[in-house]
Design a protein around this motif. Sequence first.
Motif, mmCIF file in Angstrom:
data_model
loop_
_atom_site.group_PDB
_atom_site.id
_atom_site.type_symbol
_atom_site.label_atom_id
_atom_site.label_comp_id
_atom_site.label_asym_id
_atom_site.label_seq_id
_atom_site.Cartn_x
_atom_site.Cartn_y
_atom_site.Cartn_z
ATOM 1 N N ARG A 51 -4.586 7.453 -12.129
ATOM 2 C CA ARG A 51 -4.503 6.108 -12.696
ATOM 3 C C ARG A 51 -3.676 6.106 -13.978
ATOM 4 N NH1 ARG A 51 -9.590 2.097 -14.377
ATOM 5 N NH2 ARG A 51 -8.270 0.347 -15.047
ATOM 6 N N SER A 52 -3.907 7.100 -14.843
ATOM 7 C CA SER A 52 -3.194 7.139 -16.123
ATOM 8 C C SER A 52 -1.699 7.405 -15.940
ATOM 9 C CB SER A 52 -3.811 8.214 -17.031
ATOM 10 O OG SER A 52 -3.546 9.517 -16.529
ATOM 11 N N LEU A 53 -1.348 8.141 -14.906
ATOM 12 C CA LEU A 53 0.062 8.471 -14.668
ATOM 13 C C LEU A 53 0.827 7.325 -14.011
ATOM 14 C CD1 LEU A 53 -0.393 12.152 -13.409
ATOM 15 C CD2 LEU A 53 0.584 11.437 -15.605
ATOM 16 N N GLY A 54 0.117 6.460 -13.300
ATOM 17 C CA GLY A 54 0.763 5.304 -12.695
ATOM 18 C C GLY A 54 1.606 5.602 -11.471
ATOM 19 N N TYR A 55 1.432 6.776 -10.876
ATOM 20 C CA TYR A 55 2.265 7.154 -9.732
ATOM 21 C C TYR A 55 2.053 6.230 -8.530
ATOM 22 C CZ TYR A 55 3.322 11.637 -12.035
ATOM 23 O OH TYR A 55 3.757 12.609 -12.891
ATOM 24 N N PHE A 56 0.805 5.828 -8.281
ATOM 25 C CA PHE A 56 0.535 4.989 -7.111
ATOM 26 C C PHE A 56 1.257 3.657 -7.232
ATOM 27 C CE2 PHE A 56 -2.969 2.622 -4.572
ATOM 28 C CZ PHE A 56 -2.216 2.708 -3.402
ATOM 29 N N GLU A 57 1.150 3.036 -8.398
ATOM 30 C CA GLU A 57 1.813 1.757 -8.621
ATOM 31 C C GLU A 57 3.334 1.882 -8.481
ATOM 32 O OE1 GLU A 57 -2.135 1.521 -10.723
ATOM 33 O OE2 GLU A 57 -0.594 3.025 -10.348
ATOM 34 N N ASN A 59 4.941 4.055 -6.672
ATOM 35 C CA ASN A 59 5.272 4.270 -5.263
ATOM 36 C C ASN A 59 5.183 2.981 -4.449
ATOM 37 O OD1 ASN A 59 5.608 6.951 -5.876
ATOM 38 N ND2 ASN A 59 3.745 7.661 -4.861
ATOM 39 N N LEU A 60 4.276 2.085 -4.839
ATOM 40 C CA LEU A 60 4.076 0.842 -4.098
ATOM 41 C C LEU A 60 5.104 -0.232 -4.430
ATOM 42 C CD1 LEU A 60 0.184 0.335 -4.127
ATOM 43 C CD2 LEU A 60 1.630 0.895 -2.174
ATOM 44 N N GLY A 61 5.436 -0.339 -5.693
ATOM 45 C CA GLY A 61 6.354 -1.391 -6.105
ATOM 46 C C GLY A 61 5.641 -2.682 -6.467
ATOM 47 N N GLU A 62 6.407 -3.701 -6.806
ATOM 48 C CA GLU A 62 5.869 -4.951 -7.342
ATOM 49 C C GLU A 62 5.120 -5.800 -6.316
ATOM 50 O OE1 GLU A 62 5.819 -5.989 -10.482
ATOM 51 O OE2 GLU A 62 6.673 -4.058 -11.017
ATOM 52 N N LYS A 63 5.257 -5.487 -5.061
ATOM 53 C CA LYS A 63 4.607 -6.294 -4.022
ATOM 54 C C LYS A 63 3.085 -6.155 -4.053
ATOM 55 C CE LYS A 63 4.505 -6.925 1.019
ATOM 56 N NZ LYS A 63 5.036 -6.424 2.318
ATOM 57 N N TYR A 64 2.599 -5.074 -4.658
ATOM 58 C CA TYR A 64 1.163 -4.782 -4.618
ATOM 59 C C TYR A 64 0.536 -4.781 -6.008
ATOM 60 C CZ TYR A 64 2.026 -3.255 0.179
ATOM 61 O OH TYR A 64 2.382 -3.208 1.503
ATOM 62 N N GLN A 65 -0.750 -5.083 -6.041
ATOM 63 C CA GLN A 65 -1.553 -4.987 -7.256
ATOM 64 C C GLN A 65 -2.695 -4.013 -6.980
ATOM 65 O OE1 GLN A 65 -3.491 -8.601 -8.456
ATOM 66 N NE2 GLN A 65 -4.655 -7.607 -10.092
ATOM 67 N N VAL A 66 -2.741 -2.934 -7.740
ATOM 68 C CA VAL A 66 -3.791 -1.928 -7.558
ATOM 69 C C VAL A 66 -4.958 -2.255 -8.472
ATOM 70 C CG1 VAL A 66 -4.384 0.519 -7.665
ATOM 71 C CG2 VAL A 66 -2.071 -0.179 -6.969
ATOM 72 N N LEU A 244 -1.309 3.714 2.334
ATOM 73 C CA LEU A 244 -2.078 4.955 2.262
ATOM 74 C C LEU A 244 -1.160 6.144 2.028
ATOM 75 C CD1 LEU A 244 -4.675 6.538 2.447
ATOM 76 C CD2 LEU A 244 -4.492 6.468 4.952
ATOM 77 N N LYS A 245 -0.024 6.155 2.690
ATOM 78 C CA LYS A 245 0.940 7.242 2.475
ATOM 79 C C LYS A 245 1.418 7.255 1.029
ATOM 80 C CE LYS A 245 5.255 9.210 4.252
ATOM 81 N NZ LYS A 245 6.330 9.097 5.272
ATOM 82 N N ALA A 246 1.651 6.080 0.456
ATOM 83 C CA ALA A 246 2.070 5.997 -0.948
ATOM 84 C C ALA A 246 0.990 6.560 -1.864
ATOM 85 C CB ALA A 246 2.382 4.547 -1.313
ATOM 86 N N PHE A 247 -0.279 6.294 -1.527
ATOM 87 C CA PHE A 247 -1.378 6.829 -2.337
ATOM 88 C C PHE A 247 -1.417 8.350 -2.242
ATOM 89 C CE2 PHE A 247 -5.644 8.341 -3.104
ATOM 90 C CZ PHE A 247 -6.033 7.645 -4.242
#
Length: 453
Positions: A51-57, A59-66, A244-247
Amino acid sequence: MKRLAFSLLLVPALAASACTVAGEAAEGRTKVVVGYQSKTINTVTAGTLLRSLGYFEKNLGEKYQVVWQDYESGAPITAEMLAGKIDIGSMGDYPLLINGSRAQAQGGDAHTELVAVTGYNLRGALNGVVVAPDSPARTLRDLKGKNVSASVGSAGHGTLVQALDKLGLDAAEDITTENQQPSVGASALQSGGVAALAQFVAWPGQLVQAGQARLLYDGGSLNVPTFHGTVVRRKFGQDSGDVLKAFLKAQIQATTYLHEHPLEAAESVAKETGLAPETVYLYNGPNGISTFDVTIKPSQRKAFEQDVPFLKSIGVLDKPLDVPSFFNDTYIRDAYGPSYEADVAETANGAALPGDPDKAGELWLDGEQSTRPSADPNALLKAVREAQGSGKKIRAAYVPDALTGTRWFADHSVWLRDGDAFLPFATQENADAYAASHPGATPVSYEAAVKEA
């Protein structure tokens, strides 16, 4: 003054009231809900650190909100997943079993799958039993007739029950188990309300490092693999495979970051959780008690299957679990790439210290940007003496148990001298076991060992 255990500083995380099903947000973005346990530091690569590194966000891009939701244990994550309110979660092996069992029993879209591992210890050293520093107990046998705090159904509880069974004791008859959340049990131990606390990472290390407990039983003595992993709602994986792959790619990135920047990762997790950085590093650093590796290994599957009878025996596993259908490594294989099969067979710590992992130690001095590795316990003791002589502040000194290999704090270890060698042990029981087969070994205090090495 040593930092107080986080159990006395932080209010246990409460289940967030704003749990949301993944769906279209008002601003047009798609929500993805992740449930994690910030203080269960064996899951940081799928939780706190990620969460602190922000890698998931990224990888997902602006289309998603985590949406990240923090919990104290795996049970509420499971409840929210079965209600369709959490998409991806992370928890320990015993909670994972309960998660899969209840999801399969509910049927329909509730089914869940274990899709990756976060961290593990092949011997079971992530769990332990601690007592008050001045407790007369030397082994688990000394807890007979006593009250012991444990979170029933957790990996820490399982270690306690299985260890007592190996000694010929019955956990249901010979001790009284107080079913408590870790923070409650830690307080009960300090107040004298219980004689011992059986818990999972990072409670044993944190309480010992703070001077509020002593390790009585090293889970590594049980020699049964324990691990934590990433679980997903099957329907979410089927409908949102790219997410899921992005996660999982983000989890792999966070694992790489932890291996390449262990001190920074420990400081980051400590800042987010209130844990002492030195305790986080005990588990998550090079040669740490936890080995971080996303691949799902055969030994973990086997241990998982062997845990089923125990959970059924204590009444927390309502329905049988179809273990093969719960494991699904398809997604992590895809995210990992062609080296997956080879790395499944690899069990070495990805952030290993140089030299023999069964002997190598590590010294962490205040103000230095890197730690100082030591080839063996004698070399570590010499390094400690030199640091003390030069007036440098020691943040922590780590050394592996000479019997089980469990990494522990040097100043909280039990030391023996055997000839010219100084040998550390995480528990008195381990030291006694070594001495029984090495009659020349004699007890020595840590302070004396530092002077004499």
